[in-house]
Motif scaffolding. Structure first.
Motif, PDB file in Angstrom:
ATOM      1  N   MET A  65       0.854  -1.186   0.000  1.00 42.57           N
ATOM      2  CA  MET A  65       0.000   0.000   0.000  1.00 42.57           C
ATOM      3  C   MET A  65       0.891   1.237   0.000  1.00 42.57           C
ATOM      4  SD  MET A  65      -3.200   1.145   0.170  1.00 42.57           S
ATOM      5  CE  MET A  65      -3.257   2.868  -0.366  1.00 42.57           C
ATOM      6  N   LEU A  66       0.765   2.051  -1.033  1.00 43.78           N
ATOM      7  CA  LEU A  66       1.531   3.290  -1.153  1.00 43.78           C
ATOM      8  C   LEU A  66       0.577   4.468  -0.973  1.00 43.78           C
ATOM      9  CD1 LEU A  66       3.563   2.394  -4.378  1.00 43.78           C
ATOM     10  CD2 LEU A  66       4.326   2.149  -2.005  1.00 43.78           C
ATOM     11  N   LEU A  67       0.823   5.279   0.051  1.00 44.84           N
ATOM     12  CA  LEU A  67      -0.070   6.403   0.345  1.00 44.84           C
ATOM     13  C   LEU A  67       0.712   7.701   0.387  1.00 44.84           C
ATOM     14  CD1 LEU A  67      -3.128   6.891   1.140  1.00 44.84           C
ATOM     15  CD2 LEU A  67      -2.284   7.061   3.493  1.00 44.84           C
ATOM     16  N   ALA A  68       0.277   8.674  -0.410  1.00 45.34           N
ATOM     17  CA  ALA A  68       0.851  10.019  -0.361  1.00 45.34           C
ATOM     18  C   ALA A  68       0.099  10.850   0.678  1.00 45.34           C
ATOM     19  CB  ALA A  68       0.756  10.680  -1.730  1.00 45.34           C
ATOM     20  N   ASP A  69       0.660  11.985   1.044  1.00 43.48           N
ATOM     21  CA  ASP A  69       0.076  12.840   2.071  1.00 43.48           C
ATOM     22  C   ASP A  69      -0.233  14.216   1.468  1.00 43.48           C
ATOM     23  OD1 ASP A  69      -0.715  13.996   4.427  1.00 43.48           O
ATOM     24  OD2 ASP A  69       1.175  13.707   5.482  1.00 43.48           O
ATOM     25  N   ASP A  70      -1.511  14.542   1.347  1.00 43.48           N
ATOM     26  CA  ASP A  70      -1.961  15.830   0.790  1.00 43.48           C
ATOM     27  C   ASP A  70      -1.730  15.938  -0.713  1.00 43.48           C
ATOM     28  OD1 ASP A  70      -2.622  16.514   3.358  1.00 43.48           O
ATOM     29  OD2 ASP A  70      -1.240  18.198   3.532  1.00 43.48           O
ATOM     30  N   LEU A  71      -1.679  14.826  -1.400  1.00 45.30           N
ATOM     31  CA  LEU A  71      -1.487  14.848  -2.854  1.00 45.30           C
ATOM     32  C   LEU A  71      -2.804  15.153  -3.545  1.00 45.30           C
ATOM     33  CD1 LEU A  71       0.775  13.978  -5.055  1.00 45.30           C
ATOM     34  CD2 LEU A  71      -0.672  11.959  -5.296  1.00 45.30           C
ATOM     35  N   HIS A 247       5.358  11.068   3.598  1.00 43.82           N
ATOM     36  CA  HIS A 247       4.993  12.372   4.159  1.00 43.82           C
ATOM     37  C   HIS A 247       4.717  13.418   3.073  1.00 43.82           C
ATOM     38  CE1 HIS A 247       7.313  10.439   7.444  1.00 43.82           C
ATOM     39  NE2 HIS A 247       6.471  11.083   8.232  1.00 43.82           N
ATOM     40  N   GLU A 248       5.300  13.222   1.929  1.00 39.94           N
ATOM     41  CA  GLU A 248       5.202  14.209   0.853  1.00 39.94           C
ATOM     42  C   GLU A 248       3.840  14.175   0.175  1.00 39.94           C
ATOM     43  OE1 GLU A 248       9.511  13.177   1.437  1.00 39.94           O
ATOM     44  OE2 GLU A 248       7.622  12.103   1.388  1.00 39.94           O
ATOM     45  N   PRO A 249       3.300  15.325  -0.296  1.00 39.49           N
ATOM     46  CA  PRO A 249       3.847  16.689  -0.234  1.00 39.49           C
ATOM     47  C   PRO A 249       3.322  17.540   0.923  1.00 39.49           C
ATOM     48  CG  PRO A 249       2.033  16.649  -1.784  1.00 39.49           C
ATOM     49  CD  PRO A 249       2.155  15.246  -1.243  1.00 39.49           C
ATOM     50  N   HIS A 250       2.990  16.923   2.074  1.00 37.50           N
ATOM     51  CA  HIS A 250       2.528  17.678   3.233  1.00 37.50           C
ATOM     52  C   HIS A 250       3.598  18.677   3.679  1.00 37.50           C
ATOM     53  CE1 HIS A 250       0.996  18.627   7.223  1.00 37.50           C
ATOM     54  NE2 HIS A 250      -0.075  17.865   7.023  1.00 37.50           N
ATOM     55  N   ALA A 251       3.173  19.878   4.048  1.00 31.76           N
ATOM     56  CA  ALA A 251       4.098  20.888   4.580  1.00 31.76           C
ATOM     57  C   ALA A 251       4.493  20.535   6.015  1.00 31.76           C
ATOM     58  CB  ALA A 251       3.431  22.261   4.537  1.00 31.76           C
ATOM     59  N   PRO A 252       5.680  20.947   6.466  1.00 32.24           N
ATOM     60  CA  PRO A 252       6.703  21.746   5.789  1.00 32.24           C
ATOM     61  C   PRO A 252       7.484  20.913   4.771  1.00 32.24           C
ATOM     62  CG  PRO A 252       7.420  21.195   8.000  1.00 32.24           C
ATOM     63  CD  PRO A 252       6.015  20.699   7.886  1.00 32.24           C
ATOM     64  N   ILE A 253       7.657  21.471   3.584  1.00 32.13           N
ATOM     65  CA  ILE A 253       8.166  20.715   2.451  1.00 32.13           C
ATOM     66  C   ILE A 253       9.649  20.969   2.194  1.00 32.13           C
ATOM     67  CG2 ILE A 253       5.943  20.511   1.294  1.00 32.13           C
ATOM     68  CD1 ILE A 253       6.614  22.949  -0.360  1.00 32.13           C
ATOM     69  N   ALA A 254      10.282  19.987   1.572  1.00 33.77           N
ATOM     70  CA  ALA A 254      11.681  20.112   1.147  1.00 33.77           C
ATOM     71  C   ALA A 254      11.963  19.043   0.112  1.00 33.77           C
ATOM     72  CB  ALA A 254      12.628  19.968   2.337  1.00 33.77           C
ATOM     73  N   GLY A 309      -7.215  15.524  -0.427  1.00 29.65           N
ATOM     74  CA  GLY A 309      -6.848  16.414  -1.515  1.00 29.65           C
ATOM     75  C   GLY A 309      -5.736  17.375  -1.140  1.00 29.65           C
ATOM     76  N   SER A 310      -5.271  18.122  -2.118  1.00 36.11           N
ATOM     77  CA  SER A 310      -4.170  19.055  -1.912  1.00 36.11           C
ATOM     78  C   SER A 310      -4.619  20.312  -1.171  1.00 36.11           C
ATOM     79  CB  SER A 310      -3.574  19.465  -3.262  1.00 36.11           C
ATOM     80  OG  SER A 310      -2.537  20.417  -3.082  1.00 36.11           O
ATOM     81  N   TYR A 311      -3.668  20.912  -0.453  1.00 39.01           N
ATOM     82  CA  TYR A 311      -3.918  22.224   0.164  1.00 39.01           C
ATOM     83  C   TYR A 311      -3.678  23.352  -0.832  1.00 39.01           C
ATOM     84  CZ  TYR A 311       1.167  21.632   0.851  1.00 39.01           C
ATOM     85  OH  TYR A 311       2.509  21.386   0.666  1.00 39.01           O
TER      86      TYR A 311
END
Length: 499
Positions: A65-71, A247-254, A309-311
């Protein structure tokens, strides 16, 4: 950074052996037709017993299971987004992509609870995003997770990445991932801190590991690859469930400068945001390469999605709203299922589906018994495997988030019904457990109706034109809501469950 190899499709060996056995048996029946009846009957019996014994047992794969954060819905390439994501795109090309896939909630903790249980997050004890220092909330121990279902079926299980379903603090003793079915875990409470670069807040099996060098998505991939190698070396025959929550792309981003520069200046937030997604795609490429090197890629079910969804309003396409609200921009996300030889390649489905369906779908695909509780999600396997079995959603998709306006949303077929609170609530973004009695007893008003097939941006309220449909859907929504609130945990009265 590692290169992004093309995800090479190979024949599913077990699947083809099964089909060959069937073809051999059918050929034998043709030859046997010319034999004397007694001899033919004995021969048919021999074919039945010896030629296809595997047909009684379901083919079971590894599960990743691959889950992105705020994508956002319009972030990755195969969904028309601006980010170069060849690996994610290859999963879609080699599998089935849902055009209308939904998160479990418009914010992260509740959505993750829904993914793991197949149940609405409020049933599981998670009302909103969890702040462990000030809340008793966590994923309840009574819930049966996907990890526990697979663990009971003999799978090795590991969680790698963001958790955000409750972890112990000095004041509150909460369950840890191993108490929810994971043999091994490497996680953070919430976000990577201080950012995706050189995070210092990972915990491995209960022990903090200190500052790590690198970017979160690549560190998560490192850990997942290391676990797969160790598992293969010690028990290669045992199937595994690998739960990878980036964790990506949840802020704080780098993200690395050389990747960010593909999308703009290194200080541009939009470019950095895209860079975190690009970097995650290369991390996923490394995971897929490892599956291939372990010779298990063909027998691995991979699911890819986002928790909400995205911020960023520019990454939700033509949808209304963004993270934190129950308009489609806040809850519609990518959804990809990939299993060579079992889930057809290059298929795009328009049937509405979501993270709530993951647990029952995995059970359906693998032939596993579902937990003996009410599941809000439905089994998508008839859609994914293109069988003649008709897919029926037993209950409309439903969302509730107390700080959202609208507070509730429900999707039934092409139509979405949304409703607003009929009570006042604090504007504090941090969930207060003292709100629970008000939430459980509160009602809804000002219902709006949208046809999402004709109006995906939810701009044309059809409530006045279709009062009968509104009345029917409103009652469905209230019935689902009542069932959920009946299961809801009163955290304002009870402390955390002691493991």
């Amino acid at each position: 950074m590692p290169s992004c190899p093309v995800f090479e499709k190979r024949p599913a060996t077990m699947f083809h052996r099964f089909n060959s056995a069937i073809r051999s048996a059918n050929h034998s029946r043709v030859v046997l037709a010319s034999l004397p009846i007694p001899l033919a009957m004995l021969s048919i019996l021999a074919v039945t017993i010896f030629a296809i014994p595997a047909s009684a047992e379901p083919v079971r794969p590894n599960v990743v299971m691959l889950l992105a954060d705020d994508l956002g819905y319009r972030d990755v390439g195969c969904y028309g987004g601006p980010v170069q994501t060849p690996t994610i795109d290859s999963l879609a090309a080699g599998g089935t992509r849902f055009e209308q896939f939904y998160s479990g909630c418009a914010v992260c903790s509740p959505s993750r609870a829904t993914l793991l249980t197949g149940r609405h997050h409020i049933r599981t004890g998670v009302y909103s995003w969890i702040h462990d220092e000030s809340q008793n909330s966590h994923l309840r121990l009574r819930e049966t997770t996907l990890a526990e279902v697979l663990q009971d079926a003999g799978y090795a299980t590991a969680h790698i990445g963001k958790w955000h379903l409750g972890l112990p603090t000095k004041q509150r003793d909460k369950p840890t991932p191993d108490q929810h079915g994971f043999d091994y875990w490497f996680a953070t409470w919430n976000n990577a801190e201080p950012s995706h670069r050189n995070p210092n807040n990972f915990i491995r099996n209960g022990t903090p590991v200190g500052e790590l060098q690198g970017y979160s998505c690549q560190l998560v991939a490192d850990e997942a690859i290391g676990w797969m190698k160790r598992h293969h070396d010690s028990q290669a025959s045992q199937l595994f469930f690998l739960n990878v929550w980036f964790h990506e792309p949840h802020a704080p981003i780098a993200a690395p400068d050389n990747i960010v520069q593909k999308y703009g200046k290194t200080q541009d937030k939009g470019a950095v945001y895209s860079g975190t997604i690009d970097n995650t795609d290369s991390a996923i490429a490394r995971l897929l390469k490892q599956l291939d090197e372990l010779n298990v890629a063909d027998n691995t079910l991979i699911i890819y999605a986002s928790d909400n969804g995205s911020y960023r309003s520019d990454r939700v396409g033509n949808l209304r709203g963004r993270k934190g609200v129950n308009w489609d921009g806040g809850i519609r996300v990518p959804g990809i299922f990939h299993w060579p030889g079992h889930i057809p390649a290059d298929v795009v489905l328009n049937e509405p589906a979501g993270l709530v369906d993951v647990l029952p779908t995995v059970c359906g695909l693998l032939g596993l018994k579902r937990p003996n509780v009410h599941l809000d999600g439905s089994d998508l396997s008839p859609l994914l495997t293109r069988t003649e079995t008709e897919f029926n959603r037993h209950q409309p998709l439903f969302w509730h988030l107390q700080r959202s306006r609208p507070i509730v949303a429900m999707r039934d077929g092409d139509y979405s019904l949304v409703g607003f609170r009929d009570y006042e609530l604090s504007n504090n973004n941090l969930f207060q457990e003292k709100w629970i009695p008000t939430i459980k007893s509160g009602g809804y008003k000002n219902f709006e109706l949208y046809n999402l097939r004709e109006d995906p941006g939810q701009t044309n309220n059809l409530a006045e034109q279709h009062p009968d449909r509104v009345a029917k859907m409103r009652q469905q929504l209230l019935d689902i809501n009542a069932s959920i609130m009946n299961d809801a945990m009163d955290w304002h009265v009870h402390g955390p469950e002691v493991p």
